[in-house]
Write an enzyme that holds these catalytic residues in place. Structure first.
Site, PDB file in Angstrom:
ATOM      1  N   GLU A  12       9.604  11.814  15.708  1.00  0.00           N
ATOM      2  CA  GLU A  12      10.484  10.685  15.409  1.00  0.00           C
ATOM      3  C   GLU A  12      11.609  10.545  16.428  1.00  0.00           C
ATOM      4  O   GLU A  12      12.171   9.467  16.583  1.00  0.00           O
ATOM      5  CB  GLU A  12      11.065  10.840  14.003  1.00  0.00           C
ATOM      6  CG  GLU A  12      11.774   9.604  13.503  1.00  0.00           C
ATOM      7  CD  GLU A  12      11.928   9.596  11.985  1.00  0.00           C
ATOM      8  OE1 GLU A  12      12.986   9.137  11.531  1.00  0.00           O
ATOM      9  OE2 GLU A  12      11.007  10.032  11.273  1.00  0.00           O
ATOM     10  N   ASP A 122       9.755  12.084   4.964  1.00  0.00           N
ATOM     11  CA  ASP A 122      10.241  11.320   3.824  1.00  0.00           C
ATOM     12  C   ASP A 122       9.569   9.958   3.880  1.00  0.00           C
ATOM     13  O   ASP A 122       8.729   9.700   4.747  1.00  0.00           O
ATOM     14  CB  ASP A 122      11.769  11.202   3.852  1.00  0.00           C
ATOM     15  CG  ASP A 122      12.288  10.626   5.175  1.00  0.00           C
ATOM     16  OD1 ASP A 122      11.470  10.135   5.993  1.00  0.00           O
ATOM     17  OD2 ASP A 122      13.508  10.671   5.400  1.00  0.00           O
ATOM     18  N   TYR A 338      15.600  20.326   6.811  1.00  0.00           N
ATOM     19  CA  TYR A 338      15.689  18.869   6.866  1.00  0.00           C
ATOM     20  C   TYR A 338      16.786  18.382   5.923  1.00  0.00           C
ATOM     21  O   TYR A 338      16.792  18.713   4.732  1.00  0.00           O
ATOM     22  CB  TYR A 338      14.347  18.261   6.460  1.00  0.00           C
ATOM     23  CG  TYR A 338      14.264  16.779   6.693  1.00  0.00           C
ATOM     24  CD1 TYR A 338      14.374  16.246   7.970  1.00  0.00           C
ATOM     25  CD2 TYR A 338      14.080  15.902   5.632  1.00  0.00           C
ATOM     26  CE1 TYR A 338      14.300  14.881   8.188  1.00  0.00           C
ATOM     27  CE2 TYR A 338      14.002  14.535   5.844  1.00  0.00           C
ATOM     28  CZ  TYR A 338      14.110  14.029   7.124  1.00  0.00           C
ATOM     29  OH  TYR A 338      14.044  12.676   7.329  1.00  0.00           O
TER      30      TYR A 338
END
Length: 694
Positions: A12, A122, A338
């Site tokens: 990401e 997520d 995280y």
């Protein structure tokens, strides 16, 4: 599969791509080359996945690769009636600034057999994963798609993720798609409506260039503002009321005890005076009851995102936005897990002792960690959870020892310390105290005093952010009598609640289901950026006149758009999509029908918004000097913008036209033939034609 296969890996963020590549290649500086985007390097190394030799090509995106937007013809504010935005076609596309990343993915995907997605685990990360899939599959239909799931950038987590690849979760991505589309349609329609209605009618003087002033509406942002305004109204409507109470104290050789009246306080002055005089006339106190009990103060539950934000605000006065930025830095550097998680309970499969072992070397809390691991000390306690589990990530916990890195700011050090101390506390025994409560009788009136002694501190030894107040009181026995040292009649006034602190606001949002753990700080920041609210040095929020006026206007309409109910239902529906109980189409249809009806009602009652603005702002005398703004006779309301009137005017060249007063935002105009020498507005309506052309 025989031979080496090419595997395209996508993270990401560039920093995550580098961290994972370093771990999998077992090299701090794996071989890399430039991609089309200068910020997203490509790392290359060999690796084996369940015995299959792989040539790993590892690159990244920078958050979302795609944006959702209306088709071109609906993007300009006056291109359509805002209500049309509830049905206008939308599309997801790669914006121009991310075309280089797209081209890198396309070029690398063409020569690979597998695509492994290392996006954040997520719902938002899953949505980005499917954006990457769409781009890569468009140029290579034969790609095998796999998902890596991890919660920390540490060796054991990353290798485990690589060896246990799973399928990406389409339902998670669908839930985000639904939220994005709902927010776009609702936000755009209400933002256009209230901006065009109010911006040029009132002197709103907080923007350096108020031509660009946008009075934005967000489905999460507005209920968040509602909490701030509601508390502000509660404070302003509070009327102080005087009350009276009776207090007494007793000093002995062992110390002082302060006894509180068990009635609390009364608002009837005459009644309290009568009772007080009775006590003064018969002041002998008799001990009626002495209770002694062991009390426990339990450590906090494991740390979720919301709790991290609240505690950082409370302990360090860090904003939620800054807290998440610092937490993200610590995560990407591999020091904490995280930081976006709703989970506040550890799985039974998690080896908590290994996490504690990492901290034994720390100069401040290392000795406490050693005591925890010493079975003979009896300090260890398996943590109890708070009942929340997002099934994606564990609670936030330390993943690597650090005594402070050279480049860390004070906030990085403080947040890391909070995460470590919080974790050590939640696996510790509760503090133990002995509490004594004494009740006395004076002329039939009961008073009580309490004292506490901490017997064993346990978790309080490491969790310096909490204390357990209390003090010792003298010893008393039932039946004992004494004359109070002081016996006073005291007065006070009721006080309003305080303005909401950032921790309070996060609590309100969490309870009402406004936003997610990953987005709440963004909604709070938008309130400040839009100047709908301000935050003082004590992190308490106060609405601005603009924020209060907007909430007042919708409240006067009778709609609770500023209340959390509607958004709470939407967030619940989003979760239902993510677990497969509802379809994306079903949720979109229901939510948008409901909000479209609200929009139409709000527009019919727009006078309420105008009236609310007039309470706080003066009417504007601004004029552009254009002929569209010269005075004219009103023909009818504008059928295009539906916000302003169409008026008959004569331009500088002498020709007549009927134009919208909303110019230049609305350019609706009808030019009459140049041959017309005179024109006027009449109430007579032609029976053969309709005036709808305007």
């Amino acid at each position: 599969m025989s031979g080496t296969i090419n595997v395209l890996n996508v993270a990401e963020k560039p920093s995550v791509a580098k961290s994972v590549s370093s771990i999998l290649s077992r090299s701090p500086n794996p071989h890399s080359r430039e991609g089309r985007s200068r910020y997203n390097r490509i790392f290359e190394f060999n690796y084996s996945i369940r015995g299959q030799p792989c040539h790993m090509i590892f690159t990244s995106v920078t958050g979302h690769l795609m944006e959702i937007e209306f088709e071109e013809r609906f993007r300009k504010w006056h291109s359509c009636d805002p209500v049309d935005l509830y049905q206008a076609p939308v599309c997801k596309y790669v914006p121009e600034e991310k075309n280089d990343i797209k081209r890198t993915l396309e070029e690398e995907a063409r020569k690979c057999q597998w695509l492994v997605l290392w996006l954040d685990c997520d719902r938002e990360g899953e949505n980005i994963a499917f954006e990457v899939i769409d781009v890569c599959r468009a140029v290579n239909h034969h790609l095998v798609i796999r998902r890596a799931r991890f919660s920390a950038l540490i060796d054991r987590e990353i290798h485990h993720a690589a060896q246990n690849l799973v399928e990406p979760n389409q339902l998670f991505a669908d839930a985000v798609d639904a939220r994005q589309e709902i927010d776009l349609r609702i936000g755009a329609s209400f933002t256009r409506f209230q901006t065009m209605l109010l911006r040029d009618k009132f002197n709103i003087d907080f923007s350096a260039d108020d031509k660009n002033l946008v009075l934005s509406y967000g489905p999460c942002q507005f209920p968040t503002l509602g909490f701030v305004v509601e508390r502000y109204w509660e404070i302003n409507s509070h009327e102080p009321e005087e009350f009276w109470t009776i207090n007494c104290s007793h000093k002995s050789d062992e110390g002082m005890a302060t006894f509180n009246w068990m009635r609390g306080h009364l608002f009837d002055y005459t009644c309290v005076v009568i009772i007080y005089e009775m006590c003064v006339q018969e002041p002998t106190a008799t001990v009626k009851n002495v209770r002694q009990a062991e009390k426990l103060k339990y450590p906090p539950h494991p740390l979720s995102t919301i709790e991290l934000e609240k505690r950082a605000s409370r302990y360090f006065r860090m904003s939620s936005e800054h807290t998440m930025k610092v937490a993200e830095d610590l995560y990407q550097a591999g020091f904490i897990s995280y930081p976006r998680t709703e989970t506040d309970c550890f799985s039974s499969r998690t080896d908590l002792h290994i996490i504690v072992q990492e901290q034994q070397r720390h100069p401040e809390w290392g000795s406490y960690a050693q005591r925890l691991l010493d079975a003979g000390a009896g300090l260890w306690r398996n943590p109890t959870g708070g009942g929340h589990d997002d099934k994606a990530h564990p609670p936030i916990h330390p993943t690597k020892f650090s005594a402070g890195e050279p480049r860390w700011s004070q906030d990085h050090c403080r947040l890391y310390e909070l995460v470590v101390r919080h974790f050590l506390a939640c696996v510790s025994q509760p503090a133990v105290g002995a509490e004594t409560t004494v009740e006395i009788d004076i002329a039939g009136e009961l008073f009580s005093a309490s004292g506490r002694v901490i017997l064993t501190r346990n978790y309080l030894d490491v969790y310096r952010f909490e204390s357990w107040g209390g003090s010792m009181i003298p010893s008393y026995v039932v039946g004992q009598q004494f004359i109070p040292t002081t016996l006073t009649l005291d007065s006070g006034v009721t006080r309003p609640p305080q303005l909401l602190s950032e921790a309070d606001l996060l609590t309100c949002m969490d309870k009402a289901g406004i936003g997610t753990d990953a987005t709440m700080h963004d909604h709070i920041k938008k309130l400040l950026d839009r100047f709908y609210a301000t935050k003082d040095q004590n992190t308490r929020f106060c609405p601005t006149s603009l924020g209060e006026a907007l909430v007042m206007g919708y409240d006067n309409m009778g709609y609770e758009l500023w209340k959390p109910n509607l958004r709470s239902m939407m967030e619940f529906d989003m979760k239902e999509v993510s677990v497969g109980n509802k379809s994306k189409h079903e949720v979109l249809t229901t939510c948008l029908q409901q909000m479209k009806a609200c929009f139409l009602d709000a527009r019919l009652n727009k006078i309420k918004l105008l009236e609310a603005m007039e309470v706080f702002f003066e009417r504007s005398n601004r004029s552009t000097g254009d002929e569209h703004h010269t005075a004219g006779e009103v023909v009818r309301s504008c059928g295009l913008c539906q916000e302003a009137d169409m008026v008959l005017r004569r331009s500088r060249d002498g020709n007549f036209m009927v134009g919208c007063l909303g110019f230049p935002q609305c350019r609706n105009a009808v030019w009459l033939p140049g041959s017309i020498l005179e024109a006027a507005v009449t109430r007579n309506i032609c029976s053969s034609c309709s005036p709808g052309f305007l």
